[in-house]
Design a protein around this motif. Structure first.
Motif, PDB file in Angstrom:
ATOM      1  N   GLN A 235       0.840  -1.193   0.000  1.00 22.62           N
ATOM      2  CA  GLN A 235       0.000   0.000   0.000  1.00 22.62           C
ATOM      3  C   GLN A 235       0.879   1.249   0.000  1.00 22.62           C
ATOM      4  O   GLN A 235       2.040   1.215   0.423  1.00 22.62           O
ATOM      5  CB  GLN A 235      -0.926   0.003   1.228  1.00 22.62           C
ATOM      6  N   GLN A 236       0.300   2.344  -0.451  1.00 24.79           N
ATOM      7  CA  GLN A 236       1.043   3.609  -0.530  1.00 24.79           C
ATOM      8  C   GLN A 236       0.386   4.639   0.376  1.00 24.79           C
ATOM      9  O   GLN A 236      -0.834   4.829   0.349  1.00 24.79           O
ATOM     10  CB  GLN A 236       1.078   4.129  -1.974  1.00 24.79           C
ATOM     11  N   LEU A 237       1.199   5.311   1.194  1.00 22.81           N
ATOM     12  CA  LEU A 237       0.713   6.349   2.091  1.00 22.81           C
ATOM     13  C   LEU A 237       1.015   7.723   1.497  1.00 22.81           C
ATOM     14  O   LEU A 237       2.157   8.034   1.186  1.00 22.81           O
ATOM     15  CB  LEU A 237       1.366   6.218   3.469  1.00 22.81           C
ATOM     16  N   ILE A 238      -0.013   8.532   1.359  1.00 25.22           N
ATOM     17  CA  ILE A 238       0.122   9.893   0.833  1.00 25.22           C
ATOM     18  C   ILE A 238      -0.166  10.882   1.962  1.00 25.22           C
ATOM     19  O   ILE A 238      -1.172  10.762   2.661  1.00 25.22           O
ATOM     20  CB  ILE A 238      -0.850  10.126  -0.336  1.00 25.22           C
ATOM     21  N   CYS A 239       0.721  11.864   2.128  1.00 26.88           N
ATOM     22  CA  CYS A 239       0.542  12.880   3.165  1.00 26.88           C
ATOM     23  C   CYS A 239       0.202  14.214   2.517  1.00 26.88           C
ATOM     24  O   CYS A 239       0.928  14.691   1.638  1.00 26.88           O
ATOM     25  CB  CYS A 239       1.803  13.026   4.016  1.00 26.88           C
ATOM     26  N   GLU A 240      -0.895  14.808   2.952  1.00 26.27           N
ATOM     27  CA  GLU A 240      -1.321  16.117   2.457  1.00 26.27           C
ATOM     28  C   GLU A 240      -1.297  17.088   3.632  1.00 26.27           C
ATOM     29  O   GLU A 240      -2.107  16.983   4.550  1.00 26.27           O
ATOM     30  CB  GLU A 240      -2.724  16.039   1.859  1.00 26.27           C
ATOM     31  N   ILE A 241      -0.356  18.029   3.623  1.00 29.95           N
ATOM     32  CA  ILE A 241      -0.194  18.969   4.731  1.00 29.95           C
ATOM     33  C   ILE A 241      -0.608  20.357   4.256  1.00 29.95           C
ATOM     34  O   ILE A 241       0.141  21.041   3.562  1.00 29.95           O
ATOM     35  CB  ILE A 241       1.254  18.975   5.240  1.00 29.95           C
ATOM     36  N   GLU A 242      -1.828  20.762   4.625  1.00 30.27           N
ATOM     37  CA  GLU A 242      -2.326  22.088   4.256  1.00 30.27           C
ATOM     38  C   GLU A 242      -2.082  23.104   5.365  1.00 30.27           C
ATOM     39  O   GLU A 242      -2.177  24.309   5.136  1.00 30.27           O
ATOM     40  CB  GLU A 242      -3.815  22.003   3.920  1.00 30.27           C
ATOM     41  N   THR A 243      -1.825  22.609   6.573  1.00 35.85           N
ATOM     42  CA  THR A 243      -1.415  23.494   7.665  1.00 35.85           C
ATOM     43  C   THR A 243      -0.172  22.885   8.302  1.00 35.85           C
ATOM     44  O   THR A 243      -0.188  21.738   8.742  1.00 35.85           O
ATOM     45  CB  THR A 243      -2.543  23.651   8.722  1.00 35.85           C
ATOM     46  N   PRO A 244       0.957  23.610   8.311  1.00 35.55           N
ATOM     47  CA  PRO A 244       2.226  23.026   8.788  1.00 35.55           C
ATOM     48  C   PRO A 244       2.284  22.826  10.297  1.00 35.55           C
ATOM     49  O   PRO A 244       3.118  22.075  10.792  1.00 35.55           O
ATOM     50  CB  PRO A 244       3.264  24.052   8.335  1.00 35.55           C
ATOM     51  N   ALA A 245       1.404  23.500  11.059  1.00 37.00           N
ATOM     52  CA  ALA A 245       1.432  23.393  12.515  1.00 37.00           C
ATOM     53  C   ALA A 245       0.007  23.429  13.054  1.00 37.00           C
ATOM     54  O   ALA A 245      -0.898  23.974  12.427  1.00 37.00           O
ATOM     55  CB  ALA A 245       2.260  24.523  13.126  1.00 37.00           C
ATOM     56  N   LEU A 246      -0.155  22.835  14.207  1.00 36.95           N
ATOM     57  CA  LEU A 246      -1.450  22.874  14.880  1.00 36.95           C
ATOM     58  C   LEU A 246      -1.225  22.824  16.381  1.00 36.95           C
ATOM     59  O   LEU A 246      -0.113  22.560  16.849  1.00 36.95           O
ATOM     60  CB  LEU A 246      -2.350  21.721  14.410  1.00 36.95           C
ATOM     61  N   THR A 247      -2.286  23.077  17.134  1.00 28.63           N
ATOM     62  CA  THR A 247      -2.219  23.043  18.591  1.00 28.63           C
ATOM     63  C   THR A 247      -2.959  21.805  19.092  1.00 28.63           C
ATOM     64  O   THR A 247      -4.106  21.571  18.719  1.00 28.63           O
ATOM     65  CB  THR A 247      -2.862  24.298  19.206  1.00 28.63           C
ATOM     66  N   GLY A 248      -2.267  21.012  19.913  1.00 30.97           N
ATOM     67  CA  GLY A 248      -2.900  19.810  20.446  1.00 30.97           C
ATOM     68  C   GLY A 248      -1.900  19.007  21.250  1.00 30.97           C
ATOM     69  O   GLY A 248      -0.768  19.449  21.503  1.00 30.97           O
ATOM     70  N   ASP A 249      -2.323  17.828  21.670  1.00 32.57           N
ATOM     71  CA  ASP A 249      -1.453  16.910  22.396  1.00 32.57           C
ATOM     72  C   ASP A 249      -0.837  15.965  21.374  1.00 32.57           C
ATOM     73  O   ASP A 249      -1.514  15.074  20.855  1.00 32.57           O
ATOM     74  CB  ASP A 249      -2.274  16.135  23.435  1.00 32.57           C
ATOM     75  N   ALA A 250       0.447  16.161  21.085  1.00 35.95           N
ATOM     76  CA  ALA A 250       1.103  15.393  20.018  1.00 35.95           C
ATOM     77  C   ALA A 250       1.067  13.896  20.301  1.00 35.95           C
ATOM     78  O   ALA A 250       0.883  13.086  19.384  1.00 35.95           O
ATOM     79  CB  ALA A 250       2.550  15.862  19.861  1.00 35.95           C
ATOM     80  N   GLU A 251       1.217  13.503  21.561  1.00 34.70           N
ATOM     81  CA  GLU A 251       1.243  12.077  21.900  1.00 34.70           C
ATOM     82  C   GLU A 251      -0.131  11.443  21.692  1.00 34.70           C
ATOM     83  O   GLU A 251      -0.254  10.375  21.081  1.00 34.70           O
ATOM     84  CB  GLU A 251       1.705  11.909  23.345  1.00 34.70           C
ATOM     85  N   LEU A 252      -1.195  12.109  22.177  1.00 35.44           N
ATOM     86  CA  LEU A 252      -2.545  11.579  22.002  1.00 35.44           C
ATOM     87  C   LEU A 252      -2.938  11.557  20.529  1.00 35.44           C
ATOM     88  O   LEU A 252      -3.470  10.555  20.022  1.00 35.44           O
ATOM     89  CB  LEU A 252      -3.549  12.417  22.797  1.00 35.44           C
ATOM     90  N   LEU A 253      -2.679  12.668  19.834  1.00 38.19           N
ATOM     91  CA  LEU A 253      -3.053  12.739  18.422  1.00 38.19           C
ATOM     92  C   LEU A 253      -2.264  11.727  17.596  1.00 38.19           C
ATOM     93  O   LEU A 253      -2.805  11.121  16.662  1.00 38.19           O
ATOM     94  CB  LEU A 253      -2.821  14.154  17.896  1.00 38.19           C
TER      95      LEU A 253
END
Length: 362
Positions: A235-253
């Motif tokens: 399978q192929q994974l494609i990453c689409e990043i329209e916002t380079p940063a966000l606010t949240g809990d990196a470990e949970l997310l």
């Protein structure tokens, strides 16, 4: 008021009931001493009545439970029996015999409330027993699911460890075995963390440690972890990043997205595309994981996020929820004041949409 014979006054004086004679309009023409002590008998009895009580039937000589206002301005409950003596020359009115039942009425009301409360307690008890039974059944199903889920990576680890001993002289195969063991151990580790966080959430202790998250780094790490399974499934994974940063809990997310990626790689067809997307929409952050798999039936789109819920794949292409991974995803988004839903992808497949507000801080 016209005086009545002294015998009636004597009888009325010693009676436990209040006695009075009224005319057709409700005016008092005679009243016993006990009646005069409690009520303002100089007024019309209709004026003493509570606004919600109709005393019309008293004039017709019918029994009634009603309220009269006493001399202190309080309404008291009475049971009154009327006798139409208008044809009696010595009376020419309706004789009312009233007993003050205020205390009894209050006691009856208290007993009624107690009875209602008892019925409510019985109902609550039955509902609680049924809830506990359902919880026991759910936990039994969860235990069976966890045994199944833990058994798989444990079997992989045990078998691969055996291969390591057999292939100790083959460095290339040893490296491959090491990756397999690491992947299985990681799956077990995440399952344990999910269970711990579910327990914290039930105790109200699961909170998001908010900070700035670099989306590129997050996606790169998740892609690296998913790489062995992606290669295995071609399978192929494609990453689409329209916002380079966000606010949240990196470990949970990160664990949310990894659970969703695992879900997609397991159930999407071999050789298909899987997409991770990060963006901002209408004051919200969104993380999306979409696949080209068979999709999820509408009846299961909400249930798969319920704790202790297992959906057997007895329908065509229906995915199976173990009641832990996706339930954790929902609780993790709850900790971000957000939500997670699964939707049908336009060209086939599913889209898991994680959304939470941008203004989480402050």
């Amino acid at each position: 008021m016209t005086p009545l014979p002294s015998l009636l006054d004597t009888v009325a004086k010693h009676s436990v009931d209040l006695m009075m004679v009224i005319d057709r309009a409700g005016a008092v023409t005679w009243a016993s001493a006990s009646c005069s002590e409690l009520l303002d008998v100089g007024a019309n009895v209709l004026e003493l009545a509570h606004p919600d009580d109709d005393l019309g039937c008293l004039l017709a000589g019918e029994p009634l439970r009603h309220r009269w206002r006493d001399r202190e301005g309080n309404y008291r409950m009475f049971e009154t029996v009327g006798r139409d003596l208008r044809a009696e020359p010595s009376v020419r009115g309706v004789l009312l015999q009233s007993r003050d039942v205020t205390a009894a009425a209050q006691l009856e009301a208290m007993m009624t409330e107690s009875t209602d409360a008892a019925y409510e307690l019985v109902t609550m008890r039955e509902e609680l027993i049924e809830t506990l039974r359902q919880l026991d059944r759910s936990k039994a199903q969860l235990s069976a699911a966890l045994v199944h889920d833990l058994k798989t990576p444990l079997t992989v680890i045990l078998l691969t460890a055996k291969y390591v001993l057999e292939d100790v002289e083959k460095p290339d195969e040893l490296a491959e075995h090491s990756v397999t063991i690491g992947r299985a151990a990681d799956a077990m580790h995440r399952m344990v963390l999910d269970l711990l966080d579910i327990g914290r959430s039930e105790d109200g202790q699961l909170a998001a440690a908010l900070a700035d998250v670099d989306v590129g780094e997050l996606f790169a790490e998740l892609g690296e972890r998913a790489k062995p399974l992606l290669i295995q499934r071609k399978q192929q994974l494609i990453c689409e990043i329209e916002t380079p940063a966000l606010t949240g809990d990196a470990e949970l997310l990160g664990r949310v997205i990894q659970n969703l990626l695992d879900n997609c790689t397991k159930y999407a067809p071999a050789g298909s595309l899987i997409t991770m997307t990060a963006r901002r929409v209408d004051g919200n952050y969104e993380l999306l994981v979409s696949d080209r798999g068979p999709g999820i039936p509408d009846a299961f789109k909400t249930k798969i996020f319920d704790l202790y819920t297992r959906i057997d794949r007895d329908l065509r292409s229906a995915r199976t929820s173990r009641g832990v991974g996706l339930a954790f995803c929902k609780l993790a988004l709850d900790a971000h004041r957000g939500s997670i839903v699964v939707e049908d992808r336009v060209d086939g497949g599913s889209v898991f949409r994680c959304r939470w507000p941008v203004d989480l801080i402050g």
